[in-house]
Design an enzyme around this catalytic site. Structure first.
Site, PDB file in Angstrom:
ATOM      1  N   ASP A 173       0.888  -1.203  -0.001  1.00 18.47           N
ATOM      2  CA  ASP A 173       0.043  -0.087  -0.010  1.00 18.47           C
ATOM      3  C   ASP A 173       0.740   1.276   0.103  1.00 18.47           C
ATOM      4  O   ASP A 173       1.065   2.076   0.958  1.00 18.47           O
ATOM      5  CB  ASP A 173      -1.100   0.109   1.166  1.00 18.47           C
ATOM      6  CG  ASP A 173      -2.158  -0.906   0.828  1.00 18.47           C
ATOM      7  OD1 ASP A 173      -2.360  -1.459  -0.176  1.00 18.47           O
ATOM      8  OD2 ASP A 173      -3.134  -0.991   1.762  1.00 18.47           O
ATOM      9  N   TYR A 176      -1.874   4.783  -2.384  1.00 19.11           N
ATOM     10  CA  TYR A 176      -3.179   5.148  -2.379  1.00 19.11           C
ATOM     11  C   TYR A 176      -3.908   6.061  -3.395  1.00 19.11           C
ATOM     12  O   TYR A 176      -4.735   6.714  -3.298  1.00 19.11           O
ATOM     13  CB  TYR A 176      -3.828   5.565  -0.967  1.00 19.11           C
ATOM     14  CG  TYR A 176      -3.403   4.780   0.146  1.00 19.11           C
ATOM     15  CD1 TYR A 176      -2.392   4.297   0.599  1.00 19.11           C
ATOM     16  CD2 TYR A 176      -4.603   4.081   0.684  1.00 19.11           C
ATOM     17  CE1 TYR A 176      -2.079   3.247   1.581  1.00 19.11           C
ATOM     18  CE2 TYR A 176      -4.592   3.138   1.780  1.00 19.11           C
ATOM     19  CZ  TYR A 176      -3.147   2.655   2.151  1.00 19.11           C
ATOM     20  OH  TYR A 176      -3.044   1.869   2.924  1.00 19.11           O
ATOM     21  N   ASN A 206      -3.453  -4.280  -1.432  1.00 16.19           N
ATOM     22  CA  ASN A 206      -4.627  -4.166  -2.266  1.00 16.19           C
ATOM     23  C   ASN A 206      -4.663  -2.730  -3.141  1.00 16.19           C
ATOM     24  O   ASN A 206      -5.260  -2.758  -4.019  1.00 16.19           O
ATOM     25  CB  ASN A 206      -5.791  -4.141  -1.403  1.00 16.19           C
ATOM     26  CG  ASN A 206      -5.800  -3.429  -0.051  1.00 16.19           C
ATOM     27  OD1 ASN A 206      -4.706  -3.420   0.428  1.00 16.19           O
ATOM     28  ND2 ASN A 206      -6.691  -2.659   0.260  1.00 16.19           N
ATOM     29  N   HIS A 300     -10.012  -5.751   8.963  1.00 16.72           N
ATOM     30  CA  HIS A 300      -9.448  -6.958   7.811  1.00 16.72           C
ATOM     31  C   HIS A 300      -9.344  -8.119   8.628  1.00 16.72           C
ATOM     32  O   HIS A 300      -8.589  -8.985   8.254  1.00 16.72           O
ATOM     33  CB  HIS A 300      -7.897  -6.253   7.470  1.00 16.72           C
ATOM     34  CG  HIS A 300      -8.117  -5.082   6.648  1.00 16.72           C
ATOM     35  ND1 HIS A 300      -8.918  -4.799   5.644  1.00 16.72           N
ATOM     36  CD2 HIS A 300      -7.451  -3.914   7.169  1.00 16.72           C
ATOM     37  CE1 HIS A 300      -8.615  -3.728   5.243  1.00 16.72           C
ATOM     38  NE2 HIS A 300      -7.769  -3.061   6.011  1.00 16.72           N
ATOM     39  N   HIS A 329      -1.552  -3.361   6.035  1.00 17.68           N
ATOM     40  CA  HIS A 329      -2.951  -3.561   5.589  1.00 17.68           C
ATOM     41  C   HIS A 329      -3.774  -3.038   6.964  1.00 17.68           C
ATOM     42  O   HIS A 329      -4.770  -2.142   6.596  1.00 17.68           O
ATOM     43  CB  HIS A 329      -3.327  -4.934   5.572  1.00 17.68           C
ATOM     44  CG  HIS A 329      -4.368  -5.068   4.737  1.00 17.68           C
ATOM     45  ND1 HIS A 329      -4.803  -4.453   3.699  1.00 17.68           N
ATOM     46  CD2 HIS A 329      -5.353  -6.160   4.727  1.00 17.68           C
ATOM     47  CE1 HIS A 329      -6.021  -4.805   3.151  1.00 17.68           C
ATOM     48  NE2 HIS A 329      -6.389  -5.884   3.667  1.00 17.68           N
TER      49      HIS A 329
HETATM   50 FE   LIG Z   1      -4.246  -2.695   2.414  1.00 19.01          FE
END
Ligand SMILES: [Fe+2]
Ligand SMILES: *[C@@H]1O[C@H](CO)[C@@H](O)[C@H](O)[C@H]1NC(C)=O
Ligand SMILES: *[C@@H]1O[C@H](CO)[C@@H](O)[C@H](O)[C@H]1NC(C)=O
Length: 426
Positions: A173, A176, A206, A300, A329
């Site tokens: 990550d 963003y 992600n 998460h 995360h």
């Molecule tokens: Fe993430």
């Protein structure tokens, strides 16, 4: 009304002396950074990464096509070395075309040495410099995940820059950008002051996937183009997973958002990579993932990338006596004991979640109670980690909390390598 609340607050502080007086900060806004020069050939977004034992990849972006050439040397203004590389660019939807992304590998380089370099050849006006990692212990890693491009991200990076480290590790990550490609350019500009000076070794999260059904069917387009890591050098066929050595540390960067099941390319590559490790030359073994396998935060929980990847790969890492597993995360900090299959195990890795770089989504403040015994320290605050591998057996880990822009040590622990623990040898 205000007075009543002040009174309540004072009473709480008096009645609960153990409650930390630190107020969790709010999210800060994203910053926007433009190129610092109008010259279309001017290098920007410069960052470097390790390639093999003694080389460095230099990556930068120019608006217009220029020679992908780097000149470099150990004296400022004198460049005895020169290397050529490649340029590429990518298209994202109809609206965005990246600048020219230039990649040049320089070396062989001497260890623990400052090199001065210019991107784009001799005629380029701006000189950068980097320091290569040492060839002997100690070696120092700065670690921060889920960075983003906010004022908090910048503050975290300011703290990292004040700590003399050798390698930066990012457990996924990055920008963003979330499909808005110019944010990747802001990210590149924001990290340049650090990432042009020390190797940045990253894995993806992600937020790097950036797939849009029908419209953009390729995953990781920006990430793979902008953040090329040394995967070929470690026998991997994908930029999404690779490994590298620094001094006596073998670091395995895994991909949480690509196939990880037994039989998959990543799984087979991991098996092979683990078999190739010689703990005499690299007594320390670390792995880096994005989605944590251990996590007591409410955020998460139960995601496939955590549960299924752990199911698939935990035993491989355990059997290889991995010392440490970093993840991101979850936007908080958590340190676990040595764990295997959800229980304390003296031959299991220490799991550390460090997804607290400071991105626009803010902190993950809710934890599951009671705290499970395997979780030794957990706190939802921004910050970064510092790992000093002192020698073949000892390392010190610290978590530095970002206390309203001041870096304060909040967690510190000595770790010993499993390679030195005779009772854990296989
Ligand atoms: Fe993430
Ligand atoms: C880089 O490319 C230029 C132009 O093709 C060439 O003149 C130069 O010799 C090359 N440098 C190296 C180190 O290969
Ligand atoms: C490794 O470092 C630790 C911590 O500083 C120290 O106690 C130990 O003696 C060192 N080991 C060797 C072999 O130097």
């Amino acid at each position: 009304m205000v007075k009543v609340w002040n009174l309540v607050a004072i009473m709480l502080v008096v009645l609960l002396p153990n409650v930390s007086s630190y107020d969790r900060p709010a999210t800060r806004k994203n910053i926007v950074m433009h190129p610092s020069s109008n010259d279309p050939l001017s290098p920007e977004q410069v960052h470097i990464s390790l390639v093999g034992p003694d080389k460095m990849r230099i990556s930068w972006i120019t608006k217009h096509s220029a020679m992908p050439t780097v000149v470099y040397g150990t004296t400022s203004g004198k460049y005895e070395g020169s290397a050529n590389g490649t340029s590429s660019s990518y298209q994202y939807l109809l609206i965005y075309r990246s600048g020219l992304i230039n990649d040049v590998i320089v070396g062989p380089l001497k260890p623990n040495t400052v090199y001065y370099y210019k991107c784009g050849g001799q005629s380029s006006t701006q000189e950068f410099n980097f320091k290569t990692p040492p060839s002997q212990f100690p070696v120092k890693f700065a670690v921060a995940g889920d960075l983003g491009t906010t004022e908090w991200s910048k503050s975290t990076l300011d703290h990292v820059s004040k700590w003399e480290h050798d390698v930066f590790i990012l457990p996924g990550d990055l920008s963003y950008a979330d499909l808005l490609q110019p944010v990747w350019d802001t990210f590149g500009r924001m990290v340049q002051p650090l990432a042009s000076k020390r190797p940045w070794m990253v894995t993806q999260g992600n937020h790097e996937v950036e797939l849009i059904p029908v419209l953009h069917r390729q995953s990781f387009t920006a990430y793979n183009n902008r953040w090329r890591m040394p995967f070929e050098e470690s026998g991997s066929t994908s930029n999404l997973y690779y490994s590298f050595n620094v001094v006596g540390v073998h670091v395995i960067m895994l991909g949480s958002y690509t196939d990880f099941e037994p039989g998959s390319d990543q799984y087979q590559w991991l098996e092979k990579d683990l078999k190739s490790i010689d703990r005499k030359t690299t007594p320390w073994l670390m792995a880096v993932i994005h989605a944590p396998w251990y996590n007591t935060n409410e955020a998460h929980q139960g995601e496939k990338e955590s549960v299924d990847m752990k199911q698939s790969m935990e035993t491989l890492l355990y059997n290889a006596r991995v010392d440490l597993v970093f993840s991101g995360h979850v936007h908080a900090y958590e340190r676990f004991n040595r764990v295997y299959q959800d229980k304390f195990d003296k031959c299991g890795p220490v799991y550390i979640n460090i997804g607290d770089g400071g991105n626009k989504e803010g902190l993950a403040k809710n934890y599951r109670d009671p705290t499970p015994a395997i979780s030794l320290f957990r706190e939802a605050s921004f910050g970064h980690g510092q790992l000093v591998v002192v020698n073949a057996t000892h390392a010190q880990w610290k978590w530095q909390r970002n206390d309203d822009d001041v870096s304060v040590e909040k967690d510190s622990v000595w770790l010993t390598s499993l390679s030195a623990d005779l009772s854990c040898q296989i």
